[in-house]
Design an enzyme around this catalytic site. Structure first.
Site, PDB file in Angstrom:
ATOM      1  N   ARG A  91     -46.425 -41.248  73.878  1.00 42.95           N
ATOM      2  CA  ARG A  91     -45.199 -41.574  74.321  1.00 42.95           C
ATOM      3  C   ARG A  91     -45.412 -42.087  75.659  1.00 42.95           C
ATOM      4  O   ARG A  91     -45.969 -42.283  76.723  1.00 42.95           O
ATOM      5  CB  ARG A  91     -44.042 -40.950  73.892  1.00 42.95           C
ATOM      6  CG  ARG A  91     -44.191 -40.432  72.433  1.00 42.95           C
ATOM      7  CD  ARG A  91     -43.102 -39.318  73.101  1.00 42.95           C
ATOM      8  NE  ARG A  91     -43.244 -38.381  73.289  1.00 42.95           N
ATOM      9  CZ  ARG A  91     -42.625 -37.266  74.478  1.00 42.95           C
ATOM     10  NH1 ARG A  91     -41.599 -38.533  75.815  1.00 42.95           N
ATOM     11  NH2 ARG A  91     -42.579 -36.524  75.243  1.00 42.95           N
TER      12      ARG A  91
ATOM     13  N   TYR B 164     -48.833 -46.231  69.062  1.00 40.91           N
ATOM     14  CA  TYR B 164     -49.422 -44.180  68.696  1.00 40.91           C
ATOM     15  C   TYR B 164     -48.054 -43.706  68.410  1.00 40.91           C
ATOM     16  O   TYR B 164     -47.388 -44.245  68.735  1.00 40.91           O
ATOM     17  CB  TYR B 164     -50.046 -44.001  70.157  1.00 40.91           C
ATOM     18  CG  TYR B 164     -50.602 -42.959  70.528  1.00 40.91           C
ATOM     19  CD1 TYR B 164     -51.678 -42.665  70.799  1.00 40.91           C
ATOM     20  CD2 TYR B 164     -49.963 -41.532  70.451  1.00 40.91           C
ATOM     21  CE1 TYR B 164     -52.774 -41.256  70.223  1.00 40.91           C
ATOM     22  CE2 TYR B 164     -51.018 -40.070  70.397  1.00 40.91           C
ATOM     23  CZ  TYR B 164     -52.238 -40.305  70.492  1.00 40.91           C
ATOM     24  OH  TYR B 164     -52.275 -38.893  70.563  1.00 40.91           O
TER      25      TYR B 164
ATOM     26  N   LYS C 210     -39.435 -39.535  66.340  1.00 37.44           N
ATOM     27  CA  LYS C 210     -38.298 -39.567  67.586  1.00 37.44           C
ATOM     28  C   LYS C 210     -37.429 -40.552  67.511  1.00 37.44           C
ATOM     29  O   LYS C 210     -36.243 -40.444  68.174  1.00 37.44           O
ATOM     30  CB  LYS C 210     -39.438 -39.777  68.407  1.00 37.44           C
ATOM     31  CG  LYS C 210     -40.020 -38.422  69.041  1.00 37.44           C
ATOM     32  CD  LYS C 210     -39.312 -37.066  69.233  1.00 37.44           C
ATOM     33  CE  LYS C 210     -40.587 -35.364  68.853  1.00 37.44           C
ATOM     34  NZ  LYS C 210     -41.643 -35.171  69.810  1.00 37.44           N
TER      35      LYS C 210
ATOM     36  N   HIS D   3     -34.613 -31.268  69.478  1.00 38.32           N
ATOM     37  CA  HIS D   3     -36.293 -31.293  69.624  1.00 38.32           C
ATOM     38  C   HIS D   3     -36.749 -30.111  69.549  1.00 38.32           C
ATOM     39  O   HIS D   3     -36.702 -29.161  70.264  1.00 38.32           O
ATOM     40  CB  HIS D   3     -36.571 -31.987  70.884  1.00 38.32           C
ATOM     41  CG  HIS D   3     -37.681 -32.169  71.007  1.00 38.32           C
ATOM     42  ND1 HIS D   3     -39.015 -32.271  72.262  1.00 38.32           N
ATOM     43  CD2 HIS D   3     -39.080 -32.357  69.964  1.00 38.32           C
ATOM     44  CE1 HIS D   3     -39.960 -32.407  71.741  1.00 38.32           C
ATOM     45  NE2 HIS D   3     -40.409 -32.385  70.801  1.00 38.32           N
TER      46      HIS D   3
ATOM     47  N   SER E 150     -42.347 -30.968  75.488  1.00 38.47           N
ATOM     48  CA  SER E 150     -42.895 -31.901  74.391  1.00 38.47           C
ATOM     49  C   SER E 150     -44.957 -31.362  75.226  1.00 38.47           C
ATOM     50  O   SER E 150     -45.015 -31.229  75.885  1.00 38.47           O
ATOM     51  CB  SER E 150     -43.654 -33.287  74.678  1.00 38.47           C
ATOM     52  OG  SER E 150     -42.238 -34.371  74.640  1.00 38.47           O
TER      53      SER E 150
ATOM     54  N   CYS F 278     -45.074 -27.591  74.645  1.00 32.73           N
ATOM     55  CA  CYS F 278     -44.903 -26.999  75.585  1.00 32.73           C
ATOM     56  C   CYS F 278     -44.876 -25.380  74.534  1.00 32.73           C
ATOM     57  O   CYS F 278     -44.146 -24.384  74.764  1.00 32.73           O
ATOM     58  CB  CYS F 278     -43.502 -26.944  75.761  1.00 32.73           C
ATOM     59  SG  CYS F 278     -43.680 -27.807  77.363  1.00 32.73           S
TER      60      CYS F 278
ATOM     61  N   ASP G 136     -41.347 -29.933  64.985  1.00 35.60           N
ATOM     62  CA  ASP G 136     -40.600 -30.186  65.926  1.00 35.60           C
ATOM     63  C   ASP G 136     -38.874 -31.042  65.939  1.00 35.60           C
ATOM     64  O   ASP G 136     -38.315 -31.123  67.645  1.00 35.60           O
ATOM     65  CB  ASP G 136     -41.654 -31.883  65.857  1.00 35.60           C
ATOM     66  CG  ASP G 136     -41.517 -32.244  67.166  1.00 35.60           C
ATOM     67  OD1 ASP G 136     -41.720 -32.032  68.192  1.00 35.60           O
ATOM     68  OD2 ASP G 136     -41.368 -33.557  67.146  1.00 35.60           O
TER      69      ASP G 136
ATOM     70  N   ARG H 171     -54.635 -35.917  68.828  1.00 32.39           N
ATOM     71  CA  ARG H 171     -53.258 -35.264  67.932  1.00 32.39           C
ATOM     72  C   ARG H 171     -53.846 -35.238  66.026  1.00 32.39           C
ATOM     73  O   ARG H 171     -55.063 -35.939  65.631  1.00 32.39           O
ATOM     74  CB  ARG H 171     -51.691 -35.900  67.778  1.00 32.39           C
ATOM     75  CG  ARG H 171     -50.809 -36.331  69.060  1.00 32.39           C
ATOM     76  CD  ARG H 171     -50.303 -35.067  69.428  1.00 32.39           C
ATOM     77  NE  ARG H 171     -49.266 -35.064  70.695  1.00 32.39           N
ATOM     78  CZ  ARG H 171     -48.531 -34.532  70.466  1.00 32.39           C
ATOM     79  NH1 ARG H 171     -47.821 -33.562  69.459  1.00 32.39           N
ATOM     80  NH2 ARG H 171     -48.067 -34.222  71.520  1.00 32.39           N
TER      81      ARG H 171
END
Ligand code: GTP
Ligand code: SPV
Ligand code: MN
Length: 587
Positions: A70, A198, A207, A227, A249, A251, A276, A365
């Site tokens: 991001r 991406y 998001k 989130h 993010s 974590c 998420d 990812r």
């Protein structure tokens, strides 16, 4: 025209007139369409089949090396007034933003196909779900949206019935970071994104829609878009508790959502509802209920192995898309800490050379449908969601934050969430490992002024007669040599048990100015060999470090000026006061 909805047909026409695609394709969401997209990308070289014997239906996509995460510095919230976007967002006036980005969209799809992707965030029959349409020129986006959302004909039917939808326009553009923008227009319920292919920049349902636009809608409509993962924890006695957990993010949300109980805790079961994003709604029972708007995962690959997370490891051995991982000599995907195989080709397609950095990109990812997960539960489709016993905030802190603590009540819990700090990760382009404030893990994702968002959170105190308990966790404390002192992963269940026992009033706790900390003996340590000094460090606080932390949180709140709710300031003052009383007693 391929839709009965005038507004949708007109918008697609307008976009086509601006972007000039060669063809328009309305996505049906069928498996045949997915297979055809994969075939097309293989033909043009943007997708490569991995070893089909060991990784059936798995493919690899390598993105442009400048386009691997991001881009918060290029992400804008374009409300009419700058104050409504808040200091937490980059802002541009809507007219200026449209003009700037439309100029980049002019002719951007020449020679390409324009794909129309109708999608539904949330179960198709849920009153809590919300729909959108993404227009894109990227077949990679189409296949990812197929794995991660309810996409195609069924979503289009609902959109036509409802007559409204969130508009998302995306083009890969020329991938020049100087011509890359991710713009949100919450007042128009629309998104425009160009110059990146991406993840969160391009898969607009995630998001952009389900957090930035949805958080704005949620404030107007009386709910929360967060989130957060959603997990069900079933005890050996068959009692199930649902917990939603906000971590920044990279974590640990995906890992916590599909945790594998350690052998020394027999009989416990974990069910994943989401990894998420959670949409939270107060219901008539006075409780907060959660749905997961997504139906698939876009998860961090590095660190995944049979020991840390067997479920995730197995889940990505079939029907998965990998982005920016390395390959072995036998064409299997490879990443740092996979613990098997050797990299032969790195994430940029070059022969692997340790001198040029990690083999897989740190933000590489996997994309998979949620049903690949061995502990998927069909409750993920429940239209009304699941009732929450606890909300858990957390961050990545090498020092300061204990393993777990509990807020005194809802109001104090909002302060705990608003005060979250966490070390930055590779999920965003920028420096890694710097502590920054990341309230509710929403710093990059809140579609309006954080001060108003905290006020909205506080308003749930009166909307919930039976609110979830609020907690804070930290799996990432380190010793002097930079080693994690808590084993994490499956062992985190021990902390979840403490959380559940607290919400059920089954155990006591140690009251401190920052909240309730566990008595060391209340965390079940059977079968785990941890030094008692380490356990003491994990379950106590350093008051002077915490005084400095509260000062930092206060200085952060100050950047939001008068808009910060008085109740939040009062909570902060109470904690500061408690800490200075302890300090006075000690001296
Ligand atoms: P986003 O998808 O970016 O929102 O990330 P996420 O919060 O879902 O993070 P994820 O579970 O993918 O974990 C990110 C990284 O942290 C991975 O490399 C994991 O292996 C690692 N990780 C997850 N849980 C733990 C834990 O309990 N302890 C330690 N030390 N590392 C963990
Ligand atoms: C995150 O960065 O929090 C992610 C990955 O979950 S992305 O979809 O790229 O936002
Ligand atoms: Mn995320």
């Amino acid at each position: 025209m391929t839709t009965s909805l005038e507004a949708l047909a007109a918008w697609v026409d307008d976009v086509a007139a601006l972007t000039r695609p060669d063809r328009i394709h309305w996505c049906t969401g069928s498996d045949a369409e997915y297979a055809e997209m994969v075939r097309r990308m293989e033909a043009e070289g943007t997708l490569t089949a991995l070893n089909q014997d060991t990784y059936p239906n798995c493919y690899l996509h390598l993105s442009d090396p400048s386009d691997v995460a991001r881009v918060e510095h290029l992400t804008y919230v374009c409300t009419r007034t700058e104050a409504d976007a808040g200091p937490n967002n980059h802002w541009m006036a809507p007219d200026e933003a449209h003009a700037k980005i439309d100029a980049l969209f002019e002719g951007a799809m020449r020679g390409r196909t324009l794909y129309v992707i109708p999608y539904c965030m949330g179960p198709l029959d849920s009153p809590l779900a919300r729909c959108g349409v993404e227009i894109t020129d990227s077949p990679y986006v189409v296949v990812n949206m197929k794995l991660m959302t309810r996409m195609g004909d069924a979503a289009l039917e609902r959109i036509e019935r409802e007559g409204h939808f969130v508009k998302g326009l995306h083009s890969t553009g020329d991938l020049d970071p100087n011509r890359r923008f991710i713009m949100h227009f919450p007042e128009e319920l629309s998104i425009k994104s160009i110059g990146s292919g991406y993840g969160g920049n391009a898969l607009l349902g995630k998001k952009c829609h389900a957090l930035r636009i949805a958080s704005y809608q949620a404030r107007e409509e009386g709910w929360l878009a967060e989130h957060m993962l959603i997990v069900g924890i079933e005890s050996p006695a068959g009692e199930t508790h649902y917990i939603a957990c906000a971590l920044p993010s990279a974590c640990g949300k995906t890992n916590l959502a599909m945790l594998i109980p350690p052998e020394s805790l027999p009989g416990w079961k974990i069910w994943t509802l989401g990894d998420d994003i959670a949409w939270l709604h107060p219901r008539d029972d006075g409780r907060l209920h959660a749905i997961n708007p997504e139906s698939g995962y876009f998860g961090v690959v590095p660190g995944t192995n049979a020991r840390t997370n067997r479920n995730a490891f197995d889940m990505i051995t079939h029907d998965a898309i990998f982005t920016n991982v390395a390959r072995t000599a036998t064409n299997e995907p490879w990443w740092e800490d996979k613990k098997e195989g050797e990299p032969a080709i790195d994430w940029q397609g070059r022969p692997y050379d340790p001198a040029s950095g990690p083999a897989a990109h740190p933000n590489s990812r996997f994309t998979v449908g949620a049903k690949n997960n061995p502990v998927y539960t069909s409750l993920s489709e429940a239209p009304e969601g699941v009732p929450l016993s606890a909300i858990v905030f957390g961050g990545r802190r090498k020092e300061l934050a204990p393993l777990v603590y509990q807020a005194r009540d809802w109001r104090h819990g909002v302060l705990v969430g608003a005060g979250v700090g966490s070390e930055t990760t590779a999920a965003n382009i920028g420096e890694v490992g710097i502590v920054r404030r990341d309230p509710m893990a929403m710093k990059p994702f809140c579609g309006y002024n954080f001060a108003d968002y905290w006020a909205h959170w506080l308003s749930f105190e009166s909307r919930l007669s039976n609110p979830p308990g609020i907690f804070h966790i930290n799996w990432f404390r380190q010793d002097k040599d930079g080693r994690f002192i808590w084993p994490g992963f499956g062992e985190n269940l021990r902390v979840l048990r403490w959380i559940i026992d607290r919400t059920e009033d089954r155990i006591g706790a140690h009251e401190t100015p920052i909240g309730y900390l566990p008595h060391a003996e209340d965390i079940d340590m059977q079968g785990l060999d941890i030094d008692s000094d380490v356990m003491r460090a994990l379950t106590s606080i350093d008051e002077s470090q915490w005084q400095a932390e509260m000062d930092a949180i206060e200085a952060y709140f100050d950047t939001f000026g008068d808009r910060v709710p008085a109740a939040l300031r009062d909570e902060l003052a109470a904690v500061k006061n408690g800490l200075s009383n302890v300090a006075a007693k000690a001296s």
